[in-house]
Design a protein around this motif. Sequence first.
Motif, PDB file in Angstrom:
ATOM      1  N   PRO A 187       0.819  -1.220   0.000  1.00  0.00           N
ATOM      2  CA  PRO A 187       0.000   0.000   0.000  1.00  0.00           C
ATOM      3  C   PRO A 187       0.851   1.266   0.000  1.00  0.00           C
ATOM      4  CG  PRO A 187      -0.054  -1.059   2.159  1.00  0.00           C
ATOM      5  CD  PRO A 187       0.640  -2.006   1.237  1.00  0.00           C
ATOM      6  N   VAL A 188       0.309   2.312  -0.638  1.00  0.00           N
ATOM      7  CA  VAL A 188       0.940   3.631  -0.654  1.00  0.00           C
ATOM      8  C   VAL A 188      -0.039   4.621  -0.029  1.00  0.00           C
ATOM      9  CG1 VAL A 188       1.942   5.461  -2.064  1.00  0.00           C
ATOM     10  CG2 VAL A 188       2.225   3.059  -2.738  1.00  0.00           C
ATOM     11  N   HIS A 189       0.393   5.279   1.030  1.00  0.00           N
ATOM     12  CA  HIS A 189      -0.451   6.216   1.755  1.00  0.00           C
ATOM     13  C   HIS A 189       0.040   7.641   1.532  1.00  0.00           C
ATOM     14  CE1 HIS A 189      -2.123   2.772   3.877  1.00  0.00           C
ATOM     15  NE2 HIS A 189      -0.900   2.398   4.203  1.00  0.00           N
ATOM     16  N   GLY A 190      -0.895   8.557   1.305  1.00  0.00           N
ATOM     17  CA  GLY A 190      -0.553   9.964   1.165  1.00  0.00           C
ATOM     18  C   GLY A 190      -0.905  10.744   2.411  1.00  0.00           C
ATOM     19  N   ALA A 191      -0.228  11.868   2.592  1.00  0.00           N
ATOM     20  CA  ALA A 191      -0.539  12.774   3.702  1.00  0.00           C
ATOM     21  C   ALA A 191      -0.352  14.206   3.236  1.00  0.00           C
ATOM     22  CB  ALA A 191       0.348  12.496   4.914  1.00  0.00           C
ATOM     23  N   CYS A 192      -1.233  15.081   3.667  1.00  0.00           N
ATOM     24  CA  CYS A 192      -1.112  16.497   3.347  1.00  0.00           C
ATOM     25  C   CYS A 192       0.199  17.026   3.934  1.00  0.00           C
ATOM     26  CB  CYS A 192      -2.303  17.259   3.923  1.00  0.00           C
ATOM     27  SG  CYS A 192      -2.177  19.058   3.788  1.00  0.00           S
ATOM     28  N   THR A 193       0.990  17.696   3.118  1.00  0.00           N
ATOM     29  CA  THR A 193       2.284  18.192   3.571  1.00  0.00           C
ATOM     30  C   THR A 193       2.134  19.197   4.714  1.00  0.00           C
ATOM     31  OG1 THR A 193       3.306  17.772   1.427  1.00  0.00           O
ATOM     32  CG2 THR A 193       4.362  19.428   2.830  1.00  0.00           C
ATOM     33  N   LEU A 194       1.074  19.982   4.711  1.00  0.00           N
ATOM     34  CA  LEU A 194       0.837  20.904   5.826  1.00  0.00           C
ATOM     35  C   LEU A 194       0.579  20.138   7.122  1.00  0.00           C
ATOM     36  CD1 LEU A 194      -1.469  23.484   4.004  1.00  0.00           C
ATOM     37  CD2 LEU A 194       1.001  23.651   4.403  1.00  0.00           C
ATOM     38  N   ASP A 195      -0.126  19.012   7.025  1.00  0.00           N
ATOM     39  CA  ASP A 195      -0.362  18.172   8.207  1.00  0.00           C
ATOM     40  C   ASP A 195       0.939  17.596   8.744  1.00  0.00           C
ATOM     41  OD1 ASP A 195      -3.065  18.640   7.909  1.00  0.00           O
ATOM     42  OD2 ASP A 195      -3.542  16.635   7.145  1.00  0.00           O
ATOM     43  N   ILE A 196       1.869  17.284   7.824  1.00  0.00           N
ATOM     44  CA  ILE A 196       3.167  16.734   8.238  1.00  0.00           C
ATOM     45  C   ILE A 196       3.935  17.763   9.068  1.00  0.00           C
ATOM     46  CG2 ILE A 196       5.376  15.856   7.407  1.00  0.00           C
ATOM     47  CD1 ILE A 196       3.829  14.935   4.862  1.00  0.00           C
ATOM     48  N   ILE A 197       3.956  18.999   8.582  1.00  0.00           N
ATOM     49  CA  ILE A 197       4.627  20.065   9.333  1.00  0.00           C
ATOM     50  C   ILE A 197       3.931  20.281  10.675  1.00  0.00           C
ATOM     51  CG2 ILE A 197       5.221  22.517   9.336  1.00  0.00           C
ATOM     52  CD1 ILE A 197       5.407  22.341   6.277  1.00  0.00           C
ATOM     53  N   ALA A 198       2.600  20.286  10.647  1.00  0.00           N
ATOM     54  CA  ALA A 198       1.840  20.473  11.889  1.00  0.00           C
ATOM     55  C   ALA A 198       2.155  19.375  12.902  1.00  0.00           C
ATOM     56  CB  ALA A 198       0.343  20.502  11.580  1.00  0.00           C
ATOM     57  N   TRP A 199       2.205  18.139  12.447  1.00  0.00           N
ATOM     58  CA  TRP A 199       2.478  17.015  13.348  1.00  0.00           C
ATOM     59  C   TRP A 199       3.834  17.182  14.030  1.00  0.00           C
ATOM     60  CZ3 TRP A 199      -0.135  12.959  15.306  1.00  0.00           C
ATOM     61  CH2 TRP A 199       0.605  11.910  15.873  1.00  0.00           C
ATOM     62  N   ALA A 200       4.816  17.669  13.284  1.00  0.00           N
ATOM     63  CA  ALA A 200       6.170  17.811  13.824  1.00  0.00           C
ATOM     64  C   ALA A 200       6.248  18.860  14.929  1.00  0.00           C
ATOM     65  CB  ALA A 200       7.148  18.163  12.710  1.00  0.00           C
ATOM     66  N   THR A 201       5.296  19.778  14.985  1.00  0.00           N
ATOM     67  CA  THR A 201       5.351  20.819  16.019  1.00  0.00           C
ATOM     68  C   THR A 201       5.066  20.274  17.406  1.00  0.00           C
ATOM     69  OG1 THR A 201       3.007  21.453  15.923  1.00  0.00           O
ATOM     70  CG2 THR A 201       4.511  22.509  14.329  1.00  0.00           C
ATOM     71  N   GLY A 202       4.224  19.244  17.473  1.00  0.00           N
ATOM     72  CA  GLY A 202       3.810  18.727  18.780  1.00  0.00           C
ATOM     73  C   GLY A 202       2.924  19.681  19.554  1.00  0.00           C
ATOM     74  N   ARG A 203       2.427  20.727  18.913  1.00  0.00           N
ATOM     75  CA  ARG A 203       1.650  21.760  19.605  1.00  0.00           C
ATOM     76  C   ARG A 203       0.279  21.250  20.027  1.00  0.00           C
ATOM     77  NH1 ARG A 203       3.087  27.263  19.090  1.00  0.00           N
ATOM     78  NH2 ARG A 203       5.151  27.523  18.154  1.00  0.00           N
ATOM     79  N   THR A 204      -0.168  21.721  21.166  1.00  0.00           N
ATOM     80  CA  THR A 204      -1.488  21.342  21.682  1.00  0.00           C
ATOM     81  C   THR A 204      -2.475  22.510  21.657  1.00  0.00           C
ATOM     82  OG1 THR A 204      -0.770  21.829  23.942  1.00  0.00           O
ATOM     83  CG2 THR A 204      -0.507  19.565  23.165  1.00  0.00           C
ATOM     84  N   GLU A 205      -2.014  23.681  21.228  1.00  0.00           N
ATOM     85  CA  GLU A 205      -2.865  24.870  21.136  1.00  0.00           C
ATOM     86  C   GLU A 205      -2.966  25.303  19.669  1.00  0.00           C
ATOM     87  OE1 GLU A 205      -4.482  26.082  23.654  1.00  0.00           O
ATOM     88  OE2 GLU A 205      -3.539  24.782  25.160  1.00  0.00           O
ATOM     89  N   PRO A 206      -3.954  26.148  19.309  1.00  0.00           N
ATOM     90  CA  PRO A 206      -4.145  26.551  17.919  1.00  0.00           C
ATOM     91  C   PRO A 206      -2.916  27.236  17.304  1.00  0.00           C
ATOM     92  CG  PRO A 206      -6.099  27.061  19.193  1.00  0.00           C
ATOM     93  CD  PRO A 206      -5.054  26.641  20.176  1.00  0.00           C
ATOM     94  N   PHE A 207      -2.728  26.994  16.017  1.00  0.00           N
ATOM     95  CA  PHE A 207      -1.641  27.609  15.254  1.00  0.00           C
ATOM     96  C   PHE A 207      -1.966  27.447  13.772  1.00  0.00           C
ATOM     97  CE2 PHE A 207      -0.637  23.163  15.657  1.00  0.00           C
ATOM     98  CZ  PHE A 207      -0.007  22.805  14.482  1.00  0.00           C
ATOM     99  N   ALA A 208      -1.136  28.030  12.916  1.00  0.00           N
ATOM    100  CA  ALA A 208      -1.295  27.902  11.469  1.00  0.00           C
ATOM    101  C   ALA A 208       0.012  27.424  10.857  1.00  0.00           C
ATOM    102  CB  ALA A 208      -1.696  29.236  10.844  1.00  0.00           C
ATOM    103  N   VAL A 209      -0.094  26.723   9.729  1.00  0.00           N
ATOM    104  CA  VAL A 209       1.071  26.306   8.947  1.00  0.00           C
ATOM    105  C   VAL A 209       0.999  26.991   7.591  1.00  0.00           C
ATOM    106  CG1 VAL A 209       2.265  24.386   7.836  1.00  0.00           C
ATOM    107  CG2 VAL A 209       1.261  24.075  10.107  1.00  0.00           C
ATOM    108  N   VAL A 210       2.137  27.553   7.162  1.00  0.00           N
ATOM    109  CA  VAL A 210       2.184  28.314   5.919  1.00  0.00           C
ATOM    110  C   VAL A 210       3.412  27.900   5.118  1.00  0.00           C
ATOM    111  CG1 VAL A 210       2.287  30.617   4.896  1.00  0.00           C
ATOM    112  CG2 VAL A 210       1.061  30.276   7.041  1.00  0.00           C
ATOM    113  N   THR A 211       3.220  27.544   3.828  1.00  0.00           N
ATOM    114  CA  THR A 211       4.341  27.237   2.948  1.00  0.00           C
ATOM    115  C   THR A 211       4.277  28.123   1.712  1.00  0.00           C
ATOM    116  OG1 THR A 211       3.142  25.449   1.818  1.00  0.00           O
ATOM    117  CG2 THR A 211       4.456  24.854   3.750  1.00  0.00           C
ATOM    118  N   ASP A 212       5.369  28.146   0.971  1.00  0.00           N
ATOM    119  CA  ASP A 212       5.498  29.030  -0.181  1.00  0.00           C
ATOM    120  C   ASP A 212       4.709  28.495  -1.379  1.00  0.00           C
ATOM    121  OD1 ASP A 212       6.315  30.914  -2.029  1.00  0.00           O
ATOM    122  OD2 ASP A 212       8.331  30.070  -2.277  1.00  0.00           O
TER     123      ASP A 212
END
Length: 226
Positions: free
Chosen positions: A94-119
């Motif tokens: 199987p090949v699984h996809g993930a939204c790249t913004l979700d990947i960055i968000a996951w790496a933050t480990g944040r538990t409060e609201p925030f935004a992810v922005v890419t170019d």
Amino acid sequence: MLVLAFDTATAAITVALYEWTPGEGAVPRGVAEAVDRRRHTELLTPSIAGVMAEAGAAPADLSAVAVGVGPGPYTGLRVGLVTARSMGDALSIPVHGACTLDIIAWATGRTEPFAVVTDARRKEVYWARYHSCRARATGPAVGAPSDVLDGAPAGLPVVGEGATLFPDVFGEGAHEPLLPTATALAELTVARLAGMKVPELLPPEPLYLRRPDAREPGPRKKVTRA
């Protein structure tokens, strides 16, 4: 379960191999990171080979492939997706996809609201807002940098490389990580496959939010003689 993860939707060419076993969780077996906006094709395959060699693993040992599906520039994004689908077909895994913004968000480990922005180029950004690293609130979307904060709480933290490009909108202190990592992608994929409540996995298809910059040439114009 041995999961090979990679993302080429941004300037990062990032590859990771993770092993997951019940009771022990996900353990990294190999990682390769590079940043080059123009050499995704040249760097991805050698990076995958290097990570596999580092772990002493063969392609036949893989249980699944995980790939970032964007949003991101057309050319780089396509390199990762074509490679992932080709490996999945060749190995019958199987090949699984993930939204790249979700990947960055996951790496933050944040538990409060925030935004992810890419170019997104063209003086625009790709963005999404999150309740926490485990739950997206809105997006993904593409648009003017000011769209990210429109209706958002005052002082909302902004993560990602895109925020560094518009300090007049986001301020000087963009939060890390700036780019996605395959380690976060692998961890997110394993967490989802293990049944945790995290952002959903997607088909390995490009998440385009607008038409590619490159277009097929149209028909030649007819030349009329005077």
